[in-house]
Design a protein around this motif. Structure first.
Motif, PDB file in Angstrom:
ATOM      1  N   VAL A  85       0.628  -1.144   0.054  1.00 42.32           N
ATOM      2  CA  VAL A  85       0.164  -0.222  -0.072  1.00 42.32           C
ATOM      3  C   VAL A  85       0.905   1.360   0.034  1.00 42.32           C
ATOM      4  O   VAL A  85       1.899   1.750   0.803  1.00 42.32           O
ATOM      5  CB  VAL A  85      -1.025   0.195   0.917  1.00 42.32           C
ATOM      6  CG1 VAL A  85      -1.996   1.364   1.296  1.00 42.32           C
ATOM      7  CG2 VAL A  85      -1.707  -0.914   1.331  1.00 42.32           C
ATOM      8  N   PHE A  86       0.203   2.280  -0.415  1.00 41.05           N
ATOM      9  CA  PHE A  86       1.407   3.113  -1.370  1.00 41.05           C
ATOM     10  C   PHE A  86       0.340   4.879  -0.608  1.00 41.05           C
ATOM     11  O   PHE A  86      -0.745   4.749  -0.541  1.00 41.05           O
ATOM     12  CB  PHE A  86       1.731   3.016  -2.384  1.00 41.05           C
ATOM     13  CG  PHE A  86       2.802   2.358  -3.096  1.00 41.05           C
ATOM     14  CD1 PHE A  86       4.154   2.505  -3.333  1.00 41.05           C
ATOM     15  CD2 PHE A  86       2.015   1.135  -4.188  1.00 41.05           C
ATOM     16  CE1 PHE A  86       4.502   1.036  -4.071  1.00 41.05           C
ATOM     17  CE2 PHE A  86       2.416   0.355  -4.672  1.00 41.05           C
ATOM     18  CZ  PHE A  86       3.622   0.512  -4.391  1.00 41.05           C
ATOM     19  N   LEU A  91      -5.737   3.188  -6.891  1.00 38.06           N
ATOM     20  CA  LEU A  91      -6.358   2.518  -8.018  1.00 38.06           C
ATOM     21  C   LEU A  91      -6.290   2.852  -8.944  1.00 38.06           C
ATOM     22  O   LEU A  91      -6.182   3.809 -10.056  1.00 38.06           O
ATOM     23  CB  LEU A  91      -7.699   2.729  -7.060  1.00 38.06           C
ATOM     24  CG  LEU A  91      -8.272   2.514  -5.133  1.00 38.06           C
ATOM     25  CD1 LEU A  91      -8.607   3.047  -5.037  1.00 38.06           C
ATOM     26  CD2 LEU A  91      -7.501   0.976  -5.185  1.00 38.06           C
ATOM     27  N   PHE A  92      -7.781   1.706 -10.481  1.00 35.80           N
ATOM     28  CA  PHE A  92      -7.604   2.004 -11.236  1.00 35.80           C
ATOM     29  C   PHE A  92      -8.387   2.889 -11.456  1.00 35.80           C
ATOM     30  O   PHE A  92      -9.644   2.372 -11.060  1.00 35.80           O
ATOM     31  CB  PHE A  92      -7.697   0.516 -12.080  1.00 35.80           C
ATOM     32  CG  PHE A  92      -6.274  -0.181 -11.612  1.00 35.80           C
ATOM     33  CD1 PHE A  92      -5.364  -0.181 -12.578  1.00 35.80           C
ATOM     34  CD2 PHE A  92      -6.658  -1.023 -11.061  1.00 35.80           C
ATOM     35  CE1 PHE A  92      -3.975  -1.104 -12.918  1.00 35.80           C
ATOM     36  CE2 PHE A  92      -5.601  -2.132 -11.071  1.00 35.80           C
ATOM     37  CZ  PHE A  92      -4.507  -2.093 -11.691  1.00 35.80           C
ATOM     38  N   ASN A 100     -11.646  -3.284  -9.454  1.00 39.06           N
ATOM     39  CA  ASN A 100     -10.671  -2.617  -8.404  1.00 39.06           C
ATOM     40  C   ASN A 100     -10.033  -4.378  -7.366  1.00 39.06           C
ATOM     41  O   ASN A 100      -8.601  -4.633  -7.463  1.00 39.06           O
ATOM     42  CB  ASN A 100      -9.994  -1.444  -7.476  1.00 39.06           C
ATOM     43  CG  ASN A 100      -9.693  -0.104  -8.562  1.00 39.06           C
ATOM     44  OD1 ASN A 100      -8.389  -0.364  -8.978  1.00 39.06           O
ATOM     45  ND2 ASN A 100     -10.247   0.375  -8.932  1.00 39.06           N
ATOM     46  N   LEU A 101     -11.077  -4.030  -6.748  1.00 39.94           N
ATOM     47  CA  LEU A 101     -10.851  -4.792  -5.855  1.00 39.94           C
ATOM     48  C   LEU A 101     -10.607  -6.775  -6.425  1.00 39.94           C
ATOM     49  O   LEU A 101     -10.091  -7.549  -5.706  1.00 39.94           O
ATOM     50  CB  LEU A 101     -11.885  -5.879  -4.871  1.00 39.94           C
ATOM     51  CG  LEU A 101     -12.690  -4.565  -4.057  1.00 39.94           C
ATOM     52  CD1 LEU A 101     -13.784  -5.193  -3.106  1.00 39.94           C
ATOM     53  CD2 LEU A 101     -11.172  -4.117  -3.217  1.00 39.94           C
ATOM     54  N   THR A 102     -11.199  -6.799  -7.415  1.00 38.44           N
ATOM     55  CA  THR A 102     -11.265  -8.604  -8.383  1.00 38.44           C
ATOM     56  C   THR A 102      -9.740  -8.555  -9.441  1.00 38.44           C
ATOM     57  O   THR A 102      -9.940  -9.736  -9.259  1.00 38.44           O
ATOM     58  CB  THR A 102     -12.429  -8.654  -8.894  1.00 38.44           C
ATOM     59  OG1 THR A 102     -12.496  -7.882  -9.869  1.00 38.44           O
ATOM     60  CG2 THR A 102     -13.791  -9.061  -7.691  1.00 38.44           C
ATOM     61  N   ALA A 149      -7.514  -0.109  -1.192  1.00 40.99           N
ATOM     62  CA  ALA A 149      -6.285   0.338  -1.335  1.00 40.99           C
ATOM     63  C   ALA A 149      -5.936  -1.507  -0.487  1.00 40.99           C
ATOM     64  O   ALA A 149      -5.313  -2.327  -1.092  1.00 40.99           O
ATOM     65  CB  ALA A 149      -5.343   1.254  -1.871  1.00 40.99           C
ATOM     66  N   ILE A 150      -6.414  -1.374   0.845  1.00 39.46           N
ATOM     67  CA  ILE A 150      -6.120  -2.065   1.651  1.00 39.46           C
ATOM     68  C   ILE A 150      -7.130  -3.283   1.312  1.00 39.46           C
ATOM     69  O   ILE A 150      -6.265  -4.296   1.585  1.00 39.46           O
ATOM     70  CB  ILE A 150      -5.510  -1.445   2.989  1.00 39.46           C
ATOM     71  CG1 ILE A 150      -4.967  -0.016   3.516  1.00 39.46           C
ATOM     72  CG2 ILE A 150      -6.170  -2.718   4.281  1.00 39.46           C
ATOM     73  CD1 ILE A 150      -5.572   0.345   4.120  1.00 39.46           C
TER      74      ILE A 150
END
Ligand code: ADP
Ligand code: MG
Length: 245
Positions: A85-86, A91-92, A100-102, A149-150
């Motif tokens: 995690v930056f 995220l896209f 984004n999650l998949t 993001a996390i």
């Protein structure tokens, strides 16, 4: 306790500039290690060497027993087990929260869409954002985007989570919600290496604190010693602490 991350005598150069000098440390399974130090001291570079986002020229790093520097290592596979995690959420922007999650679960882990969705939404629930599953990143606050993001990183079932100043780009009122998620993760036993200047977080949940300066690990000690025994700290760590505490 077994070492999840083992960093041994790592040195790295950008051209003729030595950015890391003989860095050695390890992170045991379930440990939370905070990495701090002045800007430019090599914190981001060190953490990026762990999942091979930055190559290094000397030394060795293993993650869960797998050597990062070995040319034979399957890096995409290794990276899929190291959540990162930056500072900027990355995220896209053109994909929904659910997509984004998949995406990486499907592309990298070969999960079915249904499987990936189930896992992703479970992690979204964990960071308290289920109601936002169909939104796009731009419709979320910075704190919410960082929590997605996390969740995205957790959806990959990582063995370890790396954080690089996850709250430093956030408006102050959003820092707490992201730290809360990190605290919860720490309490659940996730192995974590966190570059952060949030010393409240370090005091609350870390096991160890690493202090870097000019590419070197100057201090690597138990949290209790780092904060509880200022006289034993190096002058540079003392100076740094006096500026941020
Ligand atoms: P920190 O995260 O502690 O602020 P970094 O790891 O980002 O420090 O950077 C450490 C040093 O390496 C800095 O002096 C920085 O300017 C330099 N550096 C970082 N990335 C590069 C690069 N791609 N090329 C050359 N120098 C770099
Ligand atoms: Mg940095």
């Amino acid at each position: 306790m077994s070492a999840m991350i083992e960093i041994k005598n790592v040195s790295k150069w950008y051209g003729s500039f030595q950015v890391l000098t003989d860095c050695t440390t390890s992170v045991s399974k379930g440990d939370v290690v905070v990495v701090c130090g002045p800007s430019g001291s090599g914190k981001s570079t060190l953490i990026k060497t762990v999942n091979a986002l930055e190559p290094f020229q000397k030394g060795d790093i293993t993650v869960n027993g797998v050597s990062v520097g070995d040319a034979k290592t399957d890096l995409p596979k290794l990276r899929s087990k190291v959540g990162m995690v930056f500072q900027h959420f990355e995220l896209f922007p053109h994909l929904s929260v659910t997509e984004n999650l998949t995406l990486a679960q499907i592309k990298v882990l070969g999960r079915s869409t249904d499987e990936a969705k189930t896992r992703g939404l479970k992690m979204l629930d964990r960071v308290g954002l289920n109601a936002h599953k169909d939104k796009f990143p731009g419709q979320l606050s910075g704190g919410q985007q960082q929590r997605v993001a996390i969740a995205r990183a957790l959806s990959m079932d990582p063995n370890v989570m790396l954080f690089d100043e996850p709250t430093s780009a956030l408006d102050p009122e959003m820092v707490g919600e992201v730290l809360d998620v990190m605290v919860q993760l720490a309490h659940e036993g996730m192995t974590m290496m966190c570059v952060t200047h949030e010393m409240g977080f370090a005091k609350k949940v870390s096991h160890r604190v690493i202090f870097m300066d000019q590419g070197k690990i100057i201090e690597d000690c138990k949290k209790e010693d780092f904060f509880g025994d200022p006289e034993a700290r190096s002058p540079r760590a003392k100076d740094f602490l006096s500026k941020i505490l």
